[in-house]
Design a protein around this motif. Structure first.
Motif, PDB file in Angstrom:
ATOM      1  N   PRO A  85       0.869  -1.097  -0.105  1.00 47.28           N
ATOM      2  CA  PRO A  85      -0.044  -0.073  -0.044  1.00 47.28           C
ATOM      3  C   PRO A  85       0.682   1.223   0.211  1.00 47.28           C
ATOM      4  CG  PRO A  85       0.183  -0.824   2.161  1.00 47.28           C
ATOM      5  CD  PRO A  85       0.696  -1.780   1.553  1.00 47.28           C
ATOM      6  N   TYR A  86       0.517   2.283  -0.706  1.00 49.67           N
ATOM      7  CA  TYR A  86       1.133   3.615  -0.888  1.00 49.67           C
ATOM      8  C   TYR A  86       1.328   4.280   0.444  1.00 49.67           C
ATOM      9  CZ  TYR A  86       0.876   3.057  -5.997  1.00 49.67           C
ATOM     10  OH  TYR A  86       1.015   2.692  -7.217  1.00 49.67           O
ATOM     11  N   TRP A  87       0.307   4.228   1.297  1.00 45.15           N
ATOM     12  CA  TRP A  87       0.314   5.060   2.528  1.00 45.15           C
ATOM     13  C   TRP A  87       1.410   4.529   3.560  1.00 45.15           C
ATOM     14  CZ3 TRP A  87      -0.349   2.241   7.092  1.00 45.15           C
ATOM     15  CH2 TRP A  87      -1.129   0.935   6.937  1.00 45.15           C
ATOM     16  N   LEU A  88       1.416   3.107   3.565  1.00 50.70           N
ATOM     17  CA  LEU A  88       2.465   2.456   4.332  1.00 50.70           C
ATOM     18  C   LEU A  88       4.070   2.857   3.781  1.00 50.70           C
ATOM     19  CD1 LEU A  88       3.519   0.442   6.546  1.00 50.70           C
ATOM     20  CD2 LEU A  88       3.399  -1.490   4.935  1.00 50.70           C
ATOM     21  N   LEU A  89       4.208   3.001   2.261  1.00 51.46           N
ATOM     22  CA  LEU A  89       5.506   3.265   2.075  1.00 51.46           C
ATOM     23  C   LEU A  89       5.696   4.732   2.115  1.00 51.46           C
ATOM     24  CD1 LEU A  89       5.685   1.441  -1.394  1.00 51.46           C
ATOM     25  CD2 LEU A  89       6.711   0.714   0.686  1.00 51.46           C
TER      26      LEU A  89
END
Length: 245
Positions: A85-89
């Protein structure tokens, strides 16, 4: 053989995290407490930091190898080719930026101080080097501004940033730097200072154990440096300037 070199390089990456002795005195100098409380605080902080660092690296290394084996990438966040997921990165990248900005400043302070003291000692008549401009701040405070300090530190940051972008061998470079600084600064000098301070008798059991520890860390340092150099040589075969692998 490539697996052996990567294993040696991993030792260098881990050793880099333990090469904090060069800033240990700088950190201790900021603790405004009368002895022996200052020493007790540093011992406790060192114990906790080493324990946390060791736990973190053991978890990353063991769990990464258990899950992916030899295919475990150097960057666990983006090394697999997917970015979800983008938010985690994004959170991880923000944390890395915060960590590196702080760590960069702390690690560079001894070098900054050395160069600035050397420049002031060699050219004391230069106003560019020696003159401090007092900048008023709110609440009756002031800040000492120095043009040489601003110019030299900015140039250093720019040069190191360009070099790091030009040579995007992150794991290899970190492994080599960790190997280069681990044994002499983190093991050899502290061990020798301890022997002198505690007056450890030569060829005694304690002296032999300390020397064996130093020798073992020296072997790890040499192996780590060799693995990192082998990694750089391998990366140069597909090297493209200003482009990470």
């Amino acid at each position: 053989m490539d697996k052996v070199w990567r294993s040696f390089q991993a030792f260098g990456d881990i050793a880099f995290a333990y090469s904090y002795s060069i800033i240990l005195i700088e950190i201790q100098d900021t603790i405004r407490a009368p002895p022996p409380s200052e020493a007790k605080v540093m011992k406790k902080a060192t114990l906790i930091s080493v324990a946390v660092t060791t736990t973190f690296y053991m978890l990353c290394g063991c769990m990464g190898y258990a899950a992916f084996g030899d295919l475990a990438p150097g960057n666990l966040l983006t090394g697999f080719g997917f970015y979800n997921p983008y938010w985690l990165l994004d959170i991880a990248n923000v944390a890395i930026v915060i960590h590196l900005v702080g760590a960069y400043q702390v690690y560079c302070q001894p070098l900054f101080a050395f160069v600035e003291k050397w420049a002031l000692r060699t050219r004391p008549e230069s106003h560019f080097i020696s003159k401090d401009i007092r900048v008023p701040l709110p609440a009756g405070r002031s800040y000492k501004f120095n043009f040489f300090r601003l110019t030299w530190r900015t140039a250093f940051v720019v040069v190191t940033t360009v070099v790091s972008m030009l040579l995007p061998f992150f794991n290899d470079v970190v492994g080599f730097l960790g190997a280069a600084g681990f044994w002499p600064l983190t093991v050899y000098f502290p061990v020798e200072m301890y022997i002198v301070q505690k007056k450890v008798a030569k060829w005694s059991t304690r002296w032999m154990c300390l020397q064996l520890l130093s020798l073992a860390c020296l072997i790890i340092t040499i192996a780590s440096a060799a693995g990192s150099i082998a990694g750089v040589v391998s990366d140069l075969k597909v090297y493209q300037p200003f482009k990470a692998r």
